[in-house]
Each structure stands twice: as structure tokens, then as C-alpha cells.
Design an enzyme around this catalytic site. Structure first.
Site, short mmCIF file in Angstrom:
data_model
loop_
_atom_site.label_atom_id
_atom_site.label_comp_id
_atom_site.label_asym_id
_atom_site.label_seq_id
_atom_site.Cartn_x
_atom_site.Cartn_y
_atom_site.Cartn_z
N ARG A 116 0.84 -1.20 0.00
CA ARG A 116 0.00 0.00 0.00
C ARG A 116 0.88 1.24 0.00
O ARG A 116 2.01 1.20 0.41
CB ARG A 116 -0.90 0.02 1.25
CG ARG A 116 -1.99 -1.03 1.22
CD ARG A 116 -2.85 -0.94 2.47
NE ARG A 116 -3.52 0.35 2.55
CZ ARG A 116 -3.54 1.13 3.63
NH1 ARG A 116 -2.91 0.76 4.73
NH2 ARG A 116 -4.18 2.28 3.62
N LYS A 181 3.80 -6.46 11.83
CA LYS A 181 2.96 -6.86 10.70
C LYS A 181 3.32 -8.28 10.26
O LYS A 181 4.48 -8.59 10.04
CB LYS A 181 3.22 -5.87 9.57
CG LYS A 181 2.32 -6.05 8.39
CD LYS A 181 2.06 -4.70 7.79
CE LYS A 181 1.61 -4.81 6.35
NZ LYS A 181 1.17 -3.51 5.85
N ARG A 314 -1.29 5.42 13.05
CA ARG A 314 -0.16 5.18 13.96
C ARG A 314 -0.67 5.33 15.39
O ARG A 314 -1.52 6.19 15.64
CB ARG A 314 0.93 6.22 13.77
CG ARG A 314 1.49 6.19 12.40
CD ARG A 314 2.98 6.47 12.34
NE ARG A 314 3.32 6.53 10.93
CZ ARG A 314 3.68 7.64 10.30
NH1 ARG A 314 3.84 8.76 10.98
NH2 ARG A 314 3.94 7.64 9.01
C1 BTN Z 1 0.53 -3.74 2.37
O1 BTN Z 1 1.29 -2.80 2.09
O2 BTN Z 1 0.24 -3.98 3.54
C2 BTN Z 1 -0.05 -4.59 1.30
C3 BTN Z 1 0.89 -5.69 0.86
C4 BTN Z 1 0.31 -6.59 -0.20
C5 BTN Z 1 1.32 -7.57 -0.73
C6 BTN Z 1 0.71 -8.58 -1.64
S1 BTN Z 1 1.83 -9.89 -2.03
C7 BTN Z 1 0.71 -10.48 -3.23
C8 BTN Z 1 0.14 -9.28 -3.95
N1 BTN Z 1 1.02 -8.88 -5.03
C9 BTN Z 1 1.58 -7.70 -4.80
O3 BTN Z 1 2.39 -7.14 -5.54
N2 BTN Z 1 1.14 -7.20 -3.62
C10 BTN Z 1 0.20 -8.08 -3.00
#
Ligand code: BTN
Length: 319
Positions: A116, A181, A314
Site C-alpha cells: 500500500r 505486521k 499510527r
Molecule cells: C501492504 O502494504 O500492507 C499490502 C501488501 C500486499 C502484498 C501482496 S503480495 C501479493 C500481492 N502482489 C503484490 O504485488 N502485492 C500483494
């Protein structure tokens, strides 16, 4: 290169000669490929004179047949990639190619995994789960309301089912253990959200990863939290079954039917937080979420409601 890895994945010794014969290449070509495996995929391979080559630890690779066997209800077609830029990006390309949804894209590693707010998602080979489920949504906006929160809840329940202790949620869709996380969710949408669209539910779960200096936030993994390694095929299957169940509830009854359950697992309920929106910061106290999944904050004694993909929370130091 990955054919060689598949021969080595049992964690036993294999002689250079036997590997060369199986692949139809010379022993020195085997040697070169092994060096590539180490350099590119970060794998550790023992080389012992007289015995041959052995992976430092046996490896279980993603297996669509095994996933299908373990998840009879959510039997979506599965595309597995050894290496891809991003499973979400590949899912979007597959939608453009008119691949019929629902379908699932998985990868052993991502070279440009996206998180994100423009962050990168660290995606080492064969350690974690990189999962993108594509759905065709016809019901207009109602079918999208709170969807990313529902996915977070399903991920959390799948991890609990597999025995990971202390997993909870942080608005909008982080899955945490304590402050760390363990999984993240990125939804991407193409088409007309008010009519017919495709939505990619991207899920990254830190499964067996024990070390990395690339993640720029507090993180953990299923293995670090429970002290044991997990079979990623079982996890993908458990997540599929859980998502199937929650998505069906969401589709039938809307997010309002899931709102209370989500709040029960919200680790930051009642906490003093700062909501970050680009350069802006709003301080308040978390009251909960509304029936569409938006965040309810008490700001200066007044309730305010916030939603949007670019927001993040946060904890305030005084909370
Ligand atoms: C975040 O930032 O919390 C979201 C992370 C999401 C990662 C997943 S891995 C599978 C899918 N492909 C990606 O490129 N991103 C999501």
C-alpha cells in the site's frame, strides 16, 4: 535453473553427475546453475566432495494439485509462477487477456511486490505466500464496501486456524501480532465500480521468513511467532476456504453483517491514534468502524468518519 532446484528440493545429497544426467547437461553447467540459484534466489547449498550437492534445508514448493486437494470448496483455477514482478500485476494482465474470473495467481517470489501507499513488499523465494485472487463483481458499490476489511478478517482467521497465536487486525487491513505486521492486503480494481468490475485481492503473508534487512517497518512471520515452519500449500488452501466463507457472507448480507466481528478483533479499538493522510495528520481516539468499513474517530470530542486507500494509522505515544 528451477528444474535443478526441483531435483534438490528433497534436501538429500545428489551427485553432480546424476544431476547433469537428469538435466542432460555437463557437470560444469550444473555447477554454474547452482551458483545462480544461490546468488539469485538466496538459497544455501552445501557442496561436499565425494557426496555432491544438498540444499541446506528441504523445500516444499507451491503445488496447485495439493492446494486443490486441500481446498475442495474454493476450487479456483490456480496459476503458479516461479518468479513474477507482482502477482497483482500479473492478475491485472490476465484480466486484460480476458481470463475468466474467479482465478488465483500465486508466485514463489516477486521481484516487484507492491504494498500500500507505493511501498514495496519484500518477497523472497519459497518463504512466504504471495496471493492474488481475482473476482468479477457485478453488484455495484455494495459488493465492494468493506471488502478489504473482510479479506483481512479471513487472513487473520486462517492464521489462527493454523495455530499462530495473538493475531489481530489494524484498520484498514493490516494483520498484526502485537505491533508487528505479519500480513498485508492490497486491493486493485479495474472496470466500473458502479457496474461491472474486476477486483484483485492481493494478500502477502510472512510465513517462514526469519531474516531480512529490507523491510522498513516492524514485522514478524508465522514461523517466528510459533517456532515452527509451515507448509505454504496448506496455508493457501486454508486461506481459500476462509475467504470463500467470508466472501459468501459479505455478498449475501453486506459488510454490516461482518462489522461487529471485525471490531472484536481490532487491536487498536479505543486507542489514541494519529491518522496519516499524505502530509496531514489527524489525532483522535478509535471508536470503531461504520457499516461500510470506514474508520470512526473521536476528534476534539466530535465523531468523524474516514475512508480511503491512502490512509494509515499510527499509535500515539501518549496512548
Ligand atoms: C501492504 O502494504 O500492507 C499490502 C501488501 C500486499 C502484498 C501482496 S503480495 C501479493 C500481492 N502482489 C503484490 O504485488 N502485492 C500483494
Amino acid at each position: 535453473m528451477l528444474t535443478l532446484l526441483k531435483l534438490l528440493k528433497d534436501g538429500r545429497f545428489h551427485s553432480g553427475q546424476a544431476l547433469g544426467a537428469a538435466l542432460g547437461i555437463s557437470r560444469s553447467a550444473v555447477w554454474k546453475q547452482l551458483q545462480h540459484l544461490e546468488a539469485e534466489l538466496g538459497l544455501s547449498i552445501h557442496k561436499v566432495r565425494g557426496r555432491g550437492y544438498q540444499l541446506a534445508a528441504p523445500l516444499t514448493l507451491l503445488d496447485p494439485a495439493e492446494i486443490g486437494r486441500l481446498s475442495p470448496t474454493s476450487n479456483w483455477p490456480v496459476l503458479v509462477f516461479d518468479s513474477i514482478d507482482s502477482t497483482n500485476a500479473e492478475a491485472l494482465r490476465a484480466i486484460e487477456r480476458h481470463q475468466a474470473a474467479p482465478f488465483l495467481v500465486l508466485a514463489e517470489r516477486q521481484t516487484a511486490g507492491r504494498g500500500r501507499r507505493g511501498r514495496k513488499w519484500v518477497s523472497p523465494f519459497a518463504e512466504n505466500v504471495y496471493y492474488s485472487l481475482v473476482l468479477r463483481v457485478e453488484g455495484g458499490m455494495r459488493q465492494l464496501e468493506g471488502l478489504s476489511l473482510v479479506v483481512g478478517l479471513a487472513v487473520m482467521q486462517a492464521l489462527r486456524e493454523l495455530g499462530v497465536p495473538g493475531v489481530g487486525l489494524k484498520w484498514p487491513n493490516d494483520v498484526l501480532v502485537g505491533q508487528k505486521k505479519i500480513a498485508g492486503i492490497l486491493l486493485e480494481l479495474v472496470g466500473d465500480p458502479a457496474d461491472v468490475c474486476h477486483v484483485v485481492l492481493g494478500v502477502g503473508i510472512n510465513v517462514n521468513m526469519q531474516m531480512t534487512d529490507e523491510v522498513d517497518q516492524q514485522w514478524t512471520s508465522m514461523r517466528l511467532e510459533s517456532g515452527k515452519a509451515f507448509d505454504r500449500n496448506r496455508l493457501v488452501a486454508a486461506l481459500g476456504e476462509m475467504l470463500h466463507r467470508y466472501l459468501a457472507r459479505h455478498q449475501a448480507d453486506g459488510f454490516s453483517a461482518i462489522q461487529a466481528e471485525w471490531e472484536q478483533h481490532h487491536l487498536w479499538q479505543g486507542r489514541a491514534v494519529s491518522l496519516i493522510a499524505g502530509a496531514n495528520q489527524i489525532d483522535g481516539e478509535v471508536l470503531g468502524i461504520d457499516s461500510q468499513g470506514a474508520l470512526r474517530l473521536k476528534v476534539g470530542g466530535v465523531e468523524k468518519v474516514f475512508s480511503g486507500g491512502e490512509l494509515s494509522l499510527r499509535l500515539r505515544h501518549d496512548s
